[in-house]
Motif scaffolding. Sequence first.
Motif, PDB file in Angstrom:
ATOM      1  N   ARG A   1       0.838  -1.197   0.000  1.00  0.00           N
ATOM      2  CA  ARG A   1       0.000   0.000   0.000  1.00  0.00           C
ATOM      3  C   ARG A   1       0.876   1.252   0.000  1.00  0.00           C
ATOM      4  O   ARG A   1       0.558   2.247  -0.661  1.00  0.00           O
ATOM      5  CB  ARG A   1      -0.944   0.004   1.201  1.00  0.00           C
ATOM      6  N   TYR A   2       1.975   1.197   0.737  1.00  0.00           N
ATOM      7  CA  TYR A   2       2.890   2.335   0.756  1.00  0.00           C
ATOM      8  C   TYR A   2       3.434   2.614  -0.646  1.00  0.00           C
ATOM      9  O   TYR A   2       3.475   3.765  -1.099  1.00  0.00           O
ATOM     10  CB  TYR A   2       4.042   2.086   1.728  1.00  0.00           C
ATOM     11  N   GLN A   3       3.873   1.579  -1.321  1.00  0.00           N
ATOM     12  CA  GLN A   3       4.462   1.752  -2.651  1.00  0.00           C
ATOM     13  C   GLN A   3       3.475   2.352  -3.639  1.00  0.00           C
ATOM     14  O   GLN A   3       3.873   3.052  -4.581  1.00  0.00           O
ATOM     15  CB  GLN A   3       4.970   0.400  -3.174  1.00  0.00           C
ATOM     16  N   GLU A   4       2.184   2.099  -3.430  1.00  0.00           N
ATOM     17  CA  GLU A   4       1.166   2.569  -4.376  1.00  0.00           C
ATOM     18  C   GLU A   4       0.524   3.890  -3.971  1.00  0.00           C
ATOM     19  O   GLU A   4      -0.370   4.387  -4.669  1.00  0.00           O
ATOM     20  CB  GLU A   4       0.076   1.498  -4.522  1.00  0.00           C
ATOM     21  N   HIS A   5       0.950   4.477  -2.855  1.00  0.00           N
ATOM     22  CA  HIS A   5       0.295   5.700  -2.397  1.00  0.00           C
ATOM     23  C   HIS A   5       0.577   6.859  -3.357  1.00  0.00           C
ATOM     24  O   HIS A   5       1.562   6.863  -4.094  1.00  0.00           O
ATOM     25  CB  HIS A   5       0.725   6.042  -0.966  1.00  0.00           C
ATOM     26  N   ILE A   6      -0.316   7.845  -3.347  1.00  0.00           N
ATOM     27  CA  ILE A   6      -0.162   9.028  -4.195  1.00  0.00           C
ATOM     28  C   ILE A   6       0.648  10.054  -3.415  1.00  0.00           C
ATOM     29  O   ILE A   6       0.205  10.566  -2.387  1.00  0.00           O
ATOM     30  CB  ILE A   6      -1.536   9.608  -4.588  1.00  0.00           C
ATOM     31  N   ASN A   7       1.831  10.354  -3.901  1.00  0.00           N
ATOM     32  CA  ASN A   7       2.774  11.194  -3.173  1.00  0.00           C
ATOM     33  C   ASN A   7       2.586  12.668  -3.534  1.00  0.00           C
ATOM     34  O   ASN A   7       3.500  13.332  -4.022  1.00  0.00           O
ATOM     35  CB  ASN A   7       4.209  10.748  -3.464  1.00  0.00           C
ATOM     36  N   ASP A   8       1.385  13.166  -3.285  1.00  0.00           N
ATOM     37  CA  ASP A   8       1.063  14.556  -3.593  1.00  0.00           C
ATOM     38  C   ASP A   8       0.935  15.366  -2.314  1.00  0.00           C
ATOM     39  O   ASP A   8       0.390  14.891  -1.318  1.00  0.00           O
ATOM     40  CB  ASP A   8      -0.267  14.653  -4.359  1.00  0.00           C
ATOM     41  N   ASN A   9       1.423  16.591  -2.353  1.00  0.00           N
ATOM     42  CA  ASN A   9       1.250  17.526  -1.255  1.00  0.00           C
ATOM     43  C   ASN A   9      -0.017  18.323  -1.535  1.00  0.00           C
ATOM     44  O   ASN A   9      -0.007  19.260  -2.323  1.00  0.00           O
ATOM     45  CB  ASN A   9       2.464  18.454  -1.158  1.00  0.00           C
ATOM     46  N   LEU A  10      -1.120  17.934  -0.920  1.00  0.00           N
ATOM     47  CA  LEU A  10      -2.437  18.485  -1.257  1.00  0.00           C
ATOM     48  C   LEU A  10      -2.898  19.563  -0.283  1.00  0.00           C
ATOM     49  O   LEU A  10      -4.084  19.852  -0.207  1.00  0.00           O
ATOM     50  CB  LEU A  10      -3.464  17.341  -1.301  1.00  0.00           C
ATOM     51  N   ARG A  11      -1.974  20.160   0.465  1.00  0.00           N
ATOM     52  CA  ARG A  11      -2.330  21.198   1.434  1.00  0.00           C
ATOM     53  C   ARG A  11      -1.541  22.473   1.124  1.00  0.00           C
ATOM     54  O   ARG A  11      -0.340  22.423   0.835  1.00  0.00           O
ATOM     55  CB  ARG A  11      -2.035  20.751   2.861  1.00  0.00           C
ATOM     56  N   ALA A  12      -2.212  23.595   1.202  1.00  0.00           N
ATOM     57  CA  ALA A  12      -1.576  24.899   1.013  1.00  0.00           C
ATOM     58  C   ALA A  12      -1.456  25.592   2.364  1.00  0.00           C
ATOM     59  O   ALA A  12      -2.459  25.815   3.036  1.00  0.00           O
ATOM     60  CB  ALA A  12      -2.401  25.753   0.056  1.00  0.00           C
ATOM     61  N   VAL A  13      -0.243  25.893   2.766  1.00  0.00           N
ATOM     62  CA  VAL A  13      -0.015  26.567   4.052  1.00  0.00           C
ATOM     63  C   VAL A  13       1.007  27.684   3.854  1.00  0.00           C
ATOM     64  O   VAL A  13       1.856  27.622   2.963  1.00  0.00           O
ATOM     65  CB  VAL A  13       0.487  25.587   5.135  1.00  0.00           C
TER      66      VAL A  13
ATOM     67  N   ASP B   1       2.951  30.572   2.586  1.00  0.00           N
ATOM     68  CA  ASP B   1       3.014  31.095   1.222  1.00  0.00           C
ATOM     69  C   ASP B   1       3.175  29.976   0.198  1.00  0.00           C
ATOM     70  O   ASP B   1       3.396  30.230  -0.990  1.00  0.00           O
ATOM     71  CB  ASP B   1       4.177  32.082   1.080  1.00  0.00           C
ATOM     72  N   GLY B   2       3.067  28.728   0.630  1.00  0.00           N
ATOM     73  CA  GLY B   2       3.240  27.612  -0.294  1.00  0.00           C
ATOM     74  C   GLY B   2       3.002  26.289   0.380  1.00  0.00           C
ATOM     75  O   GLY B   2       1.949  26.077   0.972  1.00  0.00           O
ATOM     76  N   LYS B   3       4.011  25.406   0.373  1.00  0.00           N
ATOM     77  CA  LYS B   3       3.837  24.057   0.881  1.00  0.00           C
ATOM     78  C   LYS B   3       4.411  23.902   2.294  1.00  0.00           C
ATOM     79  O   LYS B   3       5.029  24.805   2.843  1.00  0.00           O
ATOM     80  CB  LYS B   3       4.480  23.062  -0.080  1.00  0.00           C
ATOM     81  N   TRP B   4       4.194  22.730   2.825  1.00  0.00           N
ATOM     82  CA  TRP B   4       4.667  22.359   4.161  1.00  0.00           C
ATOM     83  C   TRP B   4       6.170  22.610   4.313  1.00  0.00           C
ATOM     84  O   TRP B   4       6.967  22.353   3.413  1.00  0.00           O
ATOM     85  CB  TRP B   4       4.344  20.886   4.372  1.00  0.00           C
ATOM     86  N   ILE B   5       6.542  23.111   5.482  1.00  0.00           N
ATOM     87  CA  ILE B   5       7.945  23.295   5.831  1.00  0.00           C
ATOM     88  C   ILE B   5       8.245  22.361   6.992  1.00  0.00           C
ATOM     89  O   ILE B   5       7.540  22.360   8.003  1.00  0.00           O
ATOM     90  CB  ILE B   5       8.237  24.748   6.246  1.00  0.00           C
ATOM     91  N   GLU B   6       9.285  21.575   6.873  1.00  0.00           N
ATOM     92  CA  GLU B   6       9.610  20.554   7.868  1.00  0.00           C
ATOM     93  C   GLU B   6       9.843  21.135   9.264  1.00  0.00           C
ATOM     94  O   GLU B   6      10.527  22.138   9.434  1.00  0.00           O
ATOM     95  CB  GLU B   6      10.865  19.803   7.417  1.00  0.00           C
ATOM     96  N   SER B   7       9.231  20.478  10.256  1.00  0.00           N
ATOM     97  CA  SER B   7       9.442  20.793  11.668  1.00  0.00           C
ATOM     98  C   SER B   7       9.336  22.285  11.947  1.00  0.00           C
ATOM     99  O   SER B   7      10.176  22.879  12.620  1.00  0.00           O
ATOM    100  CB  SER B   7      10.814  20.261  12.119  1.00  0.00           C
ATOM    101  N   HIS B   8       8.285  22.849  11.438  1.00  0.00           N
ATOM    102  CA  HIS B   8       8.053  24.285  11.568  1.00  0.00           C
ATOM    103  C   HIS B   8       6.597  24.493  11.954  1.00  0.00           C
ATOM    104  O   HIS B   8       5.711  23.813  11.441  1.00  0.00           O
ATOM    105  CB  HIS B   8       8.350  24.973  10.232  1.00  0.00           C
ATOM    106  N   VAL B   9       6.336  25.412  12.854  1.00  0.00           N
ATOM    107  CA  VAL B   9       4.962  25.708  13.222  1.00  0.00           C
ATOM    108  C   VAL B   9       4.192  26.101  11.964  1.00  0.00           C
ATOM    109  O   VAL B   9       4.660  26.917  11.164  1.00  0.00           O
ATOM    110  CB  VAL B   9       4.914  26.847  14.251  1.00  0.00           C
ATOM    111  N   VAL B  10       3.016  25.525  11.771  1.00  0.00           N
ATOM    112  CA  VAL B  10       2.260  25.736  10.545  1.00  0.00           C
ATOM    113  C   VAL B  10       1.784  27.177  10.445  1.00  0.00           C
ATOM    114  O   VAL B  10       1.171  27.714  11.375  1.00  0.00           O
ATOM    115  CB  VAL B  10       1.052  24.777  10.483  1.00  0.00           C
ATOM    116  N   LEU B  11       2.051  27.805   9.313  1.00  0.00           N
ATOM    117  CA  LEU B  11       1.639  29.185   9.086  1.00  0.00           C
ATOM    118  C   LEU B  11       0.247  29.235   8.469  1.00  0.00           C
ATOM    119  O   LEU B  11      -0.151  28.315   7.752  1.00  0.00           O
ATOM    120  CB  LEU B  11       2.641  29.877   8.150  1.00  0.00           C
ATOM    121  N   PRO B  12      -0.508  30.314   8.725  1.00  0.00           N
ATOM    122  CA  PRO B  12      -1.844  30.437   8.121  1.00  0.00           C
ATOM    123  C   PRO B  12      -1.767  30.434   6.593  1.00  0.00           C
ATOM    124  O   PRO B  12      -0.744  30.800   6.010  1.00  0.00           O
ATOM    125  CB  PRO B  12      -2.343  31.792   8.644  1.00  0.00           C
ATOM    126  N   CYS B  13      -2.859  30.050   5.972  1.00  0.00           N
ATOM    127  CA  CYS B  13      -2.929  30.014   4.512  1.00  0.00           C
ATOM    128  C   CYS B  13      -3.093  31.440   3.979  1.00  0.00           C
ATOM    129  O   CYS B  13      -3.753  32.277   4.580  1.00  0.00           O
ATOM    130  CB  CYS B  13      -4.108  29.151   4.072  1.00  0.00           C
TER     131      CYS B  13
END
Length: 292
Positions: A228-240, A242-254
Amino acid sequence: MTIAYLIHSERPYGELQELITQLTKQGDHVFIMINDNELRDQIAFTFMEYSKVHISQKQMYAQEGDLSLARGTLMQMKEALQLKNQEFDYFINLTDGMVPLKSRMEILAYLKQYPDKDFFYVDRSEKDDPDLRKKTEKYYPYTNIITFPTNKFVRAMTKGMASILYAFHSKRKLEDEILIGSPWFILTRKSAEILIENFSYCSNTYKLSWYAEELYIPMMLHKFAPERYQEHINDNLRAVGDGKWIESHVVLPCTTKAIETCPNALFGGRISAETEAGLYSSYFDIYNANLG
């Protein structure tokens, strides 16, 4: 199709009440953790006769950055799976006040393109970045305290103490491949069941971990459901932010910029009425736009 939304939020009552109302209008359910006791009581009272709203009781508190959020989310999955006469097709987590950026119809249309697939974004593995293992093996004290996600002094102290403990060979023993990615996901019922069957792995592996929510989904599915892992869709589907997720960072408003940068995003981070007034005034109605 029916969705179980797994929410962790500290938004004001009015915003939270409206979000829950919008998410449940078309038959979906909401499972929500609320840190503040008074706010939790208010929401519980408001929705006490709504069978589609479930206030987390076994673990009522969680915070970004440590095991509590990963553990609490899994407990929400378990509660959803145990509901009688109700089966969910997808489990979607919305943390830090996330909201839909597309209508329910558009979201389901996207998911239907990939039947029986999971959607989560893996940024890299230790094969790509050997330093990832060193970071993950460390024990980070002070992670389960209220100030941890935002207080710079506590973050610095936590990292410093983790390095000291590591230097004295106090580190977790991990044989599994280490993977890291966005903490937000859309999972099928089958994958949710696999995660719950192996709940103890999460609690045992990520105690005193640094941002466990960025590790547990890819690592657990890679270990316990490799196909199931190998077949997962590796898309970043969240906007946070000014753009995409930043590792180990407090989530910023959209922001409007984030939505423009990520036009395919299905969900976005919390929208501020102060900085994004135009966007804020319309987003509550987006999810149910097809209802007219």
